[in-house]
Design a protein around this motif. Structure first.
Motif: not given
Length: 481
Positions: A28-41, A8-18
């Motif tokens: 290393d700040r956002y993760a894919n937790d079962r189909g949902r973007i979560v903040r790691c810290d 899934i695509r993260c929209d938390a910054c301009p890089v927009m990682c899949y």
């Protein structure tokens, strides 16, 4: 929610990682937790009464105990909160509270800064490098030496031109160095034409492998002014060696007022005013920030017609008291080194006692302008005016900020006032810093604030945030502010 098995695509910054399931993005700040973007810290909540040590407070879960967080005692910070990016949406947490009976709102976010850097104050007389010299980390240019201040050398590191205006390695290394410095880690810096320095906020600098211990008590002239009365009657002449202003007590105004007799001393250098000499040596790692190791190098022939005589005593000392030497003039008016008398040892110790410990100070500096303000209010310029007018209080991780006058929201914060690990990064490259805007609720609404997004701390704990899934309760660094 997306298919848990897909990226899934993260929209938390301009890089927009899949991001693949169970993996984190490039920051290393956002993760894919079962189909949902979560903040790691977890988002950090500061408590004014919590004793040392933190605890995790699960948000949006049945295990949360409402008694763990006392709203009147807690302050939600931007640390771990997530970002407003791409800024069309309200900030991750807009928290209502009552402070001394007043209805207040704190807007909490993690801001992405390309326009940012650090100002580093290094307490040392040692020569680190010429003003304007390039400062490097891992061989890449990340800043420059700026104007020296009283007893300290200053560096300006980072900035948009190093982060994004140079090569990719330059931007990557600059970002890594800034992040480490802001999070209280040690960074080795090499200065063109100068020294290699290990810098760590709140710790003594290490210059060319030598740890500094003392910040000078003052320039040579100031040292004369402070201690001339202590030396009177114990020694005939005192020279305080300093890269900036070398002081000579018999010629100095302080010595004249005390009735000090002329000694016939001659000092090499540019005489400024009586008893004050500029440029007695080039700057370096020697006495008083000069390049000399033998202080007699700065003296010319002694003049009998101006008071020099056999048996005349001379104390030469640096501005930190770390270097000192005692001489007696022989029959040929040549200074001969002798053991330092006990009475003068006390005065040298007094200089040392009045020097403060050497430290490195790191101030994060950023421009909180641009679109991040849209996460606070629908009319961004009103936020700028409110901060400049002190209607809105700006903090970073709960720490007070100095806001520069003039246009924009340009601020500085002492990184040692924030909890450790408060800063992050995105690989654009840019730094991520916590910000909190606190103002009266009525004023916030008048700014065009996102009134519908205001929630109480209890509501946040019950429902969580867009990214954050937990809170970390920490004691307030430095106490209640």
């Amino acid at each position: 929610m997306s298919d848990p098995a897909e990226k899934i695509r993260c929209d938390a910054c301009p890089v927009m990682c899949y991001i693949a399931p169970g993996q984190t993005g490039a920051c290393d700040r956002y993760a894919n937790d079962r189909g949902r973007i979560v903040r790691c810290d977890p988002v950090t909540i500061l408590s004014r009464t919590l004793e040392q040590g933190g605890r995790i407070v699960p948000f949006a879960g049945p295990a949360w105990d409402g008694e763990i967080i006392r709203p009147a005692d807690a302050f939600v910070t931007g640390i771990g909160a997530g970002t407003t990016y791409p800024d069309y949406k309200p900030a991750p947490f807009i928290v209502s509270s009552r402070i001394e009976g007043a209805d207040m709102v704190t807007v909490v976010t993690e801001a992405i800064f390309s326009y940012c850097g650090v100002k580093v104050k290094i307490d040392t007389d040692r020569f680190l490098g010429p003003e304007g010299a390039t400062v490097r980390a891992d061989g890449e240019p990340i800043g420059h030496v700026t104007t020296a201040e009283y007893g300290s050398q200053m560096l300006s590191l980072g900035g948009v031109h190093h982060l994004t205006g140079g090569s990719k390695p330059e931007g990557r290394v600059t970002c890594a160095a800034l992040l480490a410095l802001c999070n209280g880690e040690a960074v080795t810096l090499a200065i063109d034409g100068g020294s290699t320095v290990i810098v760590q906020a709140g710790r003594a600098p290490v210059v060319d492998g030598r740890e500094e211990h003392r910040m000078r008590v003052g320039c040579g002239s100031a040292t004369i002014g402070m201690f001339a009365a202590q030396w009177q009657g114990l020694v005939d002449e005192v020279v305080v060696v300093d890269d900036h202003i070398t002081g000579v007590v018999s010629e100095h105004q302080a010595g004249k007022v005390l009735g000090w007799q002329a000694t016939g001393i001659r000092v090499k250098g540019h005489r400024s005013t009586p008893g004050r000499y500029f440029r007695v040596s080039e700057p370096g790692l020697g006495w008083g920030g000069t390049c000399i190791t033998d202080p007699l190098e700065i003296l010319g022939p002694w003049e009998a017609k101006r008071g020099a005589r056999p048996g005349l005593t001379l104390l030469m000392v640096s501005t930190t008291g770390e270097e000192y030497a005692y001489y007696v003039l022989d029959a040929a008016l040549q200074p001969v080194r002798q053991p330092l008398p006990e009475t003068l040892q006390a005065t040298v110790r007094l200089i040392d006692e009045n020097c403060e410990p050497s430290l490195c100070t790191v101030l994060f500096m950023g421009g909180a302008g641009g679109s991040l303000r849209a996460g606070v209010t629908r009319n961004p310029v009103r936020l700028t005016r409110s901060v400049q007018g002190r209607e809105t209080r700006l903090t970073s991780g709960g720490a007070p900020c100095f806001v520069w006058p003039g246009g924009g929201i340009t601020f500085m914060v002492d990184v040692t006032r924030l909890p450790r690990g408060a800063f992050g990064y995105v690989p654009t490259p840019a730094l991520v810093a916590p910000l909190e805007f606190t103002l009266a609720r009525e004023a916030y609404v008048a700014l065009g604030g996102h009134e519908g997004a205001i929630r109480s701390l209890e509501e946040i704990a019950e429902t969580g945030g867009e990214y954050a899934t937990a809170g970390r309760l920490e004691s307030w660094p430095g106490g209640d502010e």
